[in-house]
Design a protein around this motif. Structure first.
Motif, PDB file in Angstrom:
ATOM      1  N   LEU A   1       0.875  -0.989   0.047  1.00 31.51           N
ATOM      2  CA  LEU A   1      -0.081  -0.011  -0.023  1.00 31.51           C
ATOM      3  C   LEU A   1       0.840   1.169  -0.075  1.00 31.51           C
ATOM      4  O   LEU A   1       0.601   2.254  -0.773  1.00 31.51           O
ATOM      5  N   ALA A   2       1.997   1.101   0.836  1.00 34.02           N
ATOM      6  CA  ALA A   2       2.737   2.240   0.996  1.00 34.02           C
ATOM      7  C   ALA A   2       3.458   2.642  -0.382  1.00 34.02           C
ATOM      8  O   ALA A   2       3.522   3.867  -0.808  1.00 34.02           O
TER       9      ALA A   2
ATOM     10  N   CYS B   1       1.211   4.332  -3.008  1.00 33.19           N
ATOM     11  CA  CYS B   1       1.319   5.817  -2.649  1.00 33.19           C
ATOM     12  C   CYS B   1       2.197   6.488  -3.534  1.00 33.19           C
ATOM     13  O   CYS B   1       1.921   7.823  -3.668  1.00 33.19           O
ATOM     14  N   ILE B   2       3.317   6.113  -3.685  1.00 33.05           N
ATOM     15  CA  ILE B   2       4.440   6.950  -4.314  1.00 33.05           C
ATOM     16  C   ILE B   2       4.715   6.317  -5.904  1.00 33.05           C
ATOM     17  O   ILE B   2       5.242   7.246  -6.550  1.00 33.05           O
TER      18      ILE B   2
ATOM     19  N   TYR C   1       8.284  18.685   2.637  1.00 36.14           N
ATOM     20  CA  TYR C   1       7.415  17.543   3.151  1.00 36.14           C
ATOM     21  C   TYR C   1       7.965  17.085   4.499  1.00 36.14           C
ATOM     22  O   TYR C   1       7.080  16.820   5.605  1.00 36.14           O
TER      23      TYR C   1
ATOM     24  N   GLN D   1       5.386  16.858   7.431  1.00 35.85           N
ATOM     25  CA  GLN D   1       4.939  15.820   8.120  1.00 35.85           C
ATOM     26  C   GLN D   1       4.897  15.873   9.740  1.00 35.85           C
ATOM     27  O   GLN D   1       3.916  15.318  10.471  1.00 35.85           O
TER      28      GLN D   1
ATOM     29  N   MET E   1      -3.125  18.119  12.998  1.00 37.58           N
ATOM     30  CA  MET E   1      -4.372  17.399  12.802  1.00 37.58           C
ATOM     31  C   MET E   1      -4.573  16.616  14.097  1.00 37.58           C
ATOM     32  O   MET E   1      -5.996  16.802  14.381  1.00 37.58           O
TER      33      MET E   1
ATOM     34  N   VAL F   1       2.717   7.091   2.986  1.00 36.74           N
ATOM     35  CA  VAL F   1       1.161   7.141   2.503  1.00 36.74           C
ATOM     36  C   VAL F   1       0.711   8.431   3.138  1.00 36.74           C
ATOM     37  O   VAL F   1      -0.443   9.082   2.583  1.00 36.74           O
ATOM     38  N   TYR F   2       1.384   9.304   3.826  1.00 30.69           N
ATOM     39  CA  TYR F   2       0.844  10.589   4.103  1.00 30.69           C
ATOM     40  C   TYR F   2       1.005  11.570   2.766  1.00 30.69           C
ATOM     41  O   TYR F   2       0.252  12.385   2.299  1.00 30.69           O
TER      42      TYR F   2
ATOM     43  N   TRP G   1      -7.233   6.718  -1.932  1.00 26.73           N
ATOM     44  CA  TRP G   1      -5.885   6.692  -2.412  1.00 26.73           C
ATOM     45  C   TRP G   1      -5.098   7.897  -1.724  1.00 26.73           C
ATOM     46  O   TRP G   1      -4.229   7.765  -1.018  1.00 26.73           O
TER      47      TRP G   1
ATOM     48  N   PHE H   1      -6.241   8.221   2.525  1.00 28.39           N
ATOM     49  CA  PHE H   1      -6.183   7.206   3.472  1.00 28.39           C
ATOM     50  C   PHE H   1      -5.062   7.598   4.743  1.00 28.39           C
ATOM     51  O   PHE H   1      -5.370   7.420   5.935  1.00 28.39           O
TER      52      PHE H   1
ATOM     53  N   TYR I   1      -3.401  10.357   5.533  1.00 27.97           N
ATOM     54  CA  TYR I   1      -3.509  11.323   6.265  1.00 27.97           C
ATOM     55  C   TYR I   1      -4.750  11.052   7.417  1.00 27.97           C
ATOM     56  O   TYR I   1      -4.692  11.493   8.407  1.00 27.97           O
ATOM     57  N   ASN I   2      -5.770  10.443   6.845  1.00 25.14           N
ATOM     58  CA  ASN I   2      -7.052  10.324   7.847  1.00 25.14           C
ATOM     59  C   ASN I   2      -6.478   9.081   8.925  1.00 25.14           C
ATOM     60  O   ASN I   2      -7.260   9.142   9.583  1.00 25.14           O
TER      61      ASN I   2
END
Lengths: 292, 296
Positions: free
Chosen positions: A22-23, A26-27, A274, A278, A285, B110-111, B166, B169, B171-172
């Motif tokens: 999944l990670a 994302c990129i 970034y 982060q 948040m 993922v962020y 995508w 998620f 960040y959430n």
């Protein structure tokens, strides 16, 4: 211990595999676009590029950097980001201080709070907003990119929550020494709230760098566009209009590598900040969302 | 008045923010009277004819606007559901990874998409999801026929929802991870002694302790039920998928700004704003009642 058991170990292997996958997902898109931008035009048009450049070439970046319209839009984006962030910081910092006071000290606080909160909950919609911008004479003006977004209630709340965490004793000591509220704010609060000011600055910078719709809506001349709006018109609208073209015409217009280079340059400043983002965003948040 | 002598610095400090609010939040609100007019730009608000509730009647009679409201609801609700479920599960799974460095690396990756704009991501996705794009080439290698993700009405909503999840998620996940970090470790120790396996612990300790924050996030998301994501749709859609992909905000932009139906556009905007406001107020009330959540 559960993590020594065989079923859990099997689960753990699958779990790590899934999360890493999944990670990576994302990129991957960014890597793909980066690979295209460093490839030759022929390889890109033939659809040969995956995650590594084919026929390494800097042609796309050379073309992009020689495009005066592109460079001008970068300059406009930088200007709006710097000015917009400075203005937002000043306004937010000033407004959060009185709002962080207790009712006992500042009786009108609740009225003001409601004005802020209501602006977050309700808005007039796109059309009335457009008319107001028009009446204020901001159409086709650079300031339309800076002024309307200057107050963000969410950032004010972030700031005032931070102010409330500052020990009362600091303020009382300043008061006894004869400092007024302005002095207290700038001499006492300012130095200790630098981390949260950095958070707000980052929020605001990302907002300004990424904003594209205001430019599209209020600026009629593409010479005035910030980078995000420029990219929107050049890459996305262009793509929509090519859908009805014949393959021959598309071939002539094909700009895949240049587009990729422009997209990557557009994302680069975000990627650069970034690491800081982060750290600060996670704080921002969770502030106010999870309370004991 | 003697109060004012003490508090004038406060009022002065609030002045710049209030001027901005007045100009860019409250002044536009007065423009909602255009929703009850046949607004003509050259006649202005004073000169335009009053039409009562005609714009609203029109809104519910026009087939395209009803379709647009339905599209908005479907896309927004699916986004809310999956943007809750995926981060919830992801946080629990990520919490199971015991190597801190690996955990942090995954988080960093993922962020990232959250911070990129839909212009950038739209540009990348249009390229990747094209019929001859990267994704279809990968699918072809396992024998799947090319899919026109962004030009096919059967696929567009799917593409929009998956790409939104995508992007967001990771960040959430942050709030859920923060809640997991706050779970009392002695609970797990006690469960361990009682012979509960990890699955039992997850079911009876981890999930219940995530419940309050899930309720808060879920209820607060209610206010977005008419927000299907203008930035995303606008950068991904095209006339081929208006039928299933056009949402209120993009529809307002096209009818009001591009076609000049200002009164009608204001009416749809007002319809959306009022419903959203009611939902936001209700959801904050509920979040406060059920989970003690307050923004101030």
């Amino acid at each position: 211990m559960y993590h020594k058991t065989i079923p859990y170990r099997i689960f753990n292997v699958f779990n790590i595999g899934l999360l890493v996958l999944l990670a990576v997902l994302c990129i991957i898109p960014l890597i793909h676009v980066l690979a295209i931008s460093f490839s030759s035009k022929a390889a890109a048009d033939a659809g040969l590029i995956g995650l590594w450049p084919v026929d390494f070439s800097l042609e796309a970046y050379k073309k992009t950097m020689n495009n005066p319209a592109f460079l001008r839009s970068i300059w406009i984006s930088v200007a709006r980001t710097v000015l917009g962030t400075a203005l937002t910081l000043a306004i937010t910092f000033l407004a959060a201080y009185p709002l962080s006071k207790e009712r006992r000290v500042f009786a009108s606080r609740s009225v003001y709070s409601w004005l802020f909160v209501f602006s977050m909950v309700f808005n007039g919609g796109l059309v009335p907003f457009y008319i107001v911008i028009q009446k204020l004479g901001l159409i086709n003006s650079f300031w339309v990119l800076v002024l309307p977004g200057a107050v963000n209630t969410f950032l004010v709340i972030l700031m005032l929550n931070f102010f409330r965490g500052i020990p009362k004793e600091l303020e009382e000591a300043a008061y006894i020494d004869g400092a007024g509220h302005f002095k207290t704010l700038f001499r006492i609060y300012l130095p200790v709230s630098l981390p949260s000011i950095a958070t707000i600055a980052l929020f605001s910078m990302v907002f300004h760098w990424n904003s594209w719709f205001d430019g599209l809506l209020y600026l009629n001349n593409s010479r005035d566009f910030p980078l995000a709006t420029f990219l929107q018109t050049v890459i996305i609208q262009q793509d929509m209009s090519t859908m009805s073209m014949s393959p021959k015409e598309m071939e002539l217009l094909s700009q895949t590598t240049v587009n990729a280079a422009q997209i990557f340059i557009g994302a680069a400043p975000i990627l650069l900040v970034y690491p800081f983002l982060q750290r600060f965003f996670v704080k921002g948040m969770t502030l106010g969302s999870v309370k004991e | 008045m003697k109060n004012l002598r003490k508090t004038w610095p406060f009022h002065l400090m609030l002045l710049p923010a209030l001027i901005c609010l007045a100009l860019f939040s409250y002044l536009p609100m007065t423009g909602i009277i255009m929703a009850f007019q046949d607004y003509k730009p050259w006649e202005g608000i004073q000169g335009s004819a009053w039409v009562g509730l005609d714009n609203f009647r029109y809104l519910f009679e026009r087939e395209d606007s009803l379709q647009v409201i339905w599209n908005t609801l479907v896309i927004a609700v699916l986004k809310i559901v999956f943007n809750l479920l995926v981060p919830f599960s992801f946080a629990i799974l990520l919490n199971e990874i015991r190597k801190r460095a690996l955990q942090r690396t995954i988080q960093t990756m993922v962020y990232l998409p959250h911070f990129l704009s839909w212009v950038i991501l739209g540009g990348i996705l249009i390229e990747m999801l094209a019929v001859d794009g990267f994704v279809n080439r990968v699918l072809a290698s396992v024998g799947v026929q090319p899919i026109f993700f962004l030009g096919d009405n059967d696929w567009f909503r799917f593409t929009v929802i998956v790409s939104d999840v995508w992007k967001e998620f990771g960040y959430n996940t942050i709030v859920f991870l923060a809640a997991l970090a706050g779970v009392n470790p002695t609970l797990y120790e006690a469960a361990e002694i009682d012979g509960a396996g990890r699955w039992k612990q997850t079911l009876h300790i981890t999930m219940p302790s995530l419940l309050p924050i899930t309720v808060v996030v879920g209820t607060l998301a209610l206010g977005n039920i008419l927000n299907a994501g203008f930035d995303q749709i606008f950068n991904l859609y095209n006339p081929l998928v208006y039928e299933k992909g056009d949402i209120i905000d993009t529809f307002v932009y096209r009818t009001a700004i591009l076609n000049g139906e200002m009164g009608f556009g204001t009416a749809i905007g007002l319809f959306k704003s009022v419903i959203s406001m009611i939902l936001i107020l209700i959801s904050y009330r509920m979040a406060y009642k059920w989970a003690g959540y307050r923004i101030f």
